[in-house]
Design a protein around this motif. Structure first.
Motif, mmCIF file in Angstrom:
data_model
loop_
_atom_site.group_PDB
_atom_site.id
_atom_site.type_symbol
_atom_site.label_atom_id
_atom_site.label_comp_id
_atom_site.label_asym_id
_atom_site.label_seq_id
_atom_site.Cartn_x
_atom_site.Cartn_y
_atom_site.Cartn_z
ATOM 1 N N LYS A 82 42.466 47.895 41.364
ATOM 2 C CA LYS A 82 42.358 47.915 40.209
ATOM 3 C C LYS A 82 43.784 46.336 39.350
ATOM 4 O O LYS A 82 42.885 45.286 39.023
ATOM 5 N N LYS B 175 43.243 28.153 35.396
ATOM 6 C CA LYS B 175 41.720 27.680 34.548
ATOM 7 C C LYS B 175 42.894 27.224 33.489
ATOM 8 O O LYS B 175 42.366 25.920 33.503
ATOM 9 N N LYS C 276 42.841 43.421 41.334
ATOM 10 C CA LYS C 276 41.890 42.219 40.520
ATOM 11 C C LYS C 276 42.304 41.691 39.902
ATOM 12 O O LYS C 276 41.952 40.746 39.157
ATOM 13 N N GLU C 277 43.483 42.654 39.120
ATOM 14 C CA GLU C 277 43.961 42.574 37.503
ATOM 15 C C GLU C 277 44.911 41.065 37.866
ATOM 16 O O GLU C 277 44.434 40.185 37.159
ATOM 17 N N LYS C 278 45.447 41.447 38.901
ATOM 18 C CA LYS C 278 46.213 39.881 39.335
ATOM 19 C C LYS C 278 45.655 38.380 39.852
ATOM 20 O O LYS C 278 45.705 37.256 39.403
ATOM 21 N N ASP C 279 44.215 38.699 40.728
ATOM 22 C CA ASP C 279 43.764 37.436 40.894
ATOM 23 C C ASP C 279 43.401 37.233 39.132
ATOM 24 O O ASP C 279 42.776 35.956 39.046
ATOM 25 N N ARG C 280 42.489 37.922 38.019
ATOM 26 C CA ARG C 280 42.161 37.498 37.448
ATOM 27 C C ARG C 280 42.826 36.191 36.115
ATOM 28 O O ARG C 280 43.354 35.322 36.163
ATOM 29 N N GLU C 281 44.252 37.190 35.973
ATOM 30 C CA GLU C 281 45.933 36.760 36.140
ATOM 31 C C GLU C 281 45.841 35.319 36.246
ATOM 32 O O GLU C 281 45.579 33.904 35.676
ATOM 33 N N GLU C 282 45.748 35.012 37.683
ATOM 34 C CA GLU C 282 46.219 33.925 38.510
ATOM 35 C C GLU C 282 44.599 33.117 38.429
ATOM 36 O O GLU C 282 45.692 31.943 38.428
ATOM 37 N N LYS C 283 43.942 33.820 37.896
ATOM 38 C CA LYS C 283 43.000 32.638 37.717
ATOM 39 C C LYS C 283 42.886 32.100 36.327
ATOM 40 O O LYS C 283 42.173 30.564 36.439
ATOM 41 N N ASP C 284 42.929 32.845 35.680
ATOM 42 C CA ASP C 284 43.203 32.265 33.875
ATOM 43 C C ASP C 284 44.131 31.482 34.049
ATOM 44 O O ASP C 284 44.211 30.574 33.242
#
Length: 270
Positions: A121, A135, A124-132
């Motif tokens: 989790k 972007k 995934k949260e870290k990946d999402r933050e990095e992706k954001d």
């Protein structure tokens, strides 16, 4: 148990039973070593048997989905107390010990699963933050690029406008300069005409005065000559007529040239 005794303990026990003088220490030591070896072998066999029974019982517990990390002995006992694995273990304490170990294993497994789940989790949260963030950086980069493009376009428009304004100003200045030069030339031409006309009038007056003076002089001469000869009066009139004709032609020619604005008083082009 024998394997927990020392040789001295064994010797003391034998001496009490058979007497100290009947067996030598060497023989006692040999007997002690033999008994100790047998005791160890028996203990090892018992341990292997217990481990085998424990493994069989543990495998049985794995088959029950009802048994979870939160299960207890009393609630779960009814599930397996009729099984061969359970009955093969004579000691109740050993049975319960195996069950408790299995529950501990389930708890550790659940903790490990929870830990991995949390790690996944977090990942995934870290990946999402990095992706954001990526972007956001891409959007910011795109926004800056568009802003720079707009600035370049504005710069081009300003340059083009300045060039157009400069060209229009040059054309306007050139046109205005030409108009000004034309006006000045026209003004100067009119001035020269007026000046030439004034000079012509003055010359005309001077010529008239000179003509009158000459006429009066001629008349006086004619009067004097008339008194001497009749032919001289006719000749004088003829000469006067020719002189007047020449003067009239000269004056008319001067006036025409001044009206055209080509020649001035001194014959220069105006």
């Amino acid at each position: 148990m024998v394997y927990s005794w020392t040789f001295e303990d064994f010797k003391a026990a034998i001496s009490e039973d058979v007497g100290s003088s009947s067996i030598s220490d060497i023989n006692l030591k040999l007997v002690y070593d033999e008994l100790l070896e047998r005791a160890k072998e028996k203990e090892e066999k018992e341990a292997k048997k217990r481990q085998r029974l424990a493994d069989d019982f543990t495998r049985l517990l794995h088959t029950y989905k009802e048994i979870t990390a939160s299960s207890n002995w009393e609630e779960s006992k009814s599930l397996f107390e009729e099984s061969q694995e359970y009955r093969s273990i004579v000691e109740e304490s050993f049975r319960r010990e195996i069950f408790e170990e299995y529950i501990t294993h389930l708890q550790e497994k659940a903790k490990e699963k929870e830990r991995k789940r949390e790690e996944e989790k977090a990942k995934k949260e870290k990946d999402r933050e990095e992706k954001d963030k990526r972007k956001e950086k891409e959007k910011e980069k795109e926004r800056k690029e568009k802003e720079r493009e707009r600035e370049r376009e504005k710069g081009k428009d300003r340059t083009k406008k300045d060039e157009t304004d400069s060209e229009n100003l040059d054309i306007s200045d050139s046109f205005g300069h030409k108009e000004e030069k034309k006006k000045e030339k026209e003004k100067d031409r009119k001035h020269r005409k007026r000046h030439a006309a004034d000079d012509g009038s003055s010359d005309k007056d001077d010529r008239e005065e000179s003509k009158k003076s000459r006429r009066h002089g001629s008349d006086r001469k004619k009067s004097r000559k008339h008194a001497h000869s009749p032919d001289s009066d006719s000749e004088s009139r003829h000469k006067k007529h020719k002189r007047d004709h020449r003067d009239g032609s000269r004056r008319n020619s001067g006036y025409e040239e001044l009206e055209d604005g080509e020649l001035g008083e001194d014959g220069e082009i105006q």
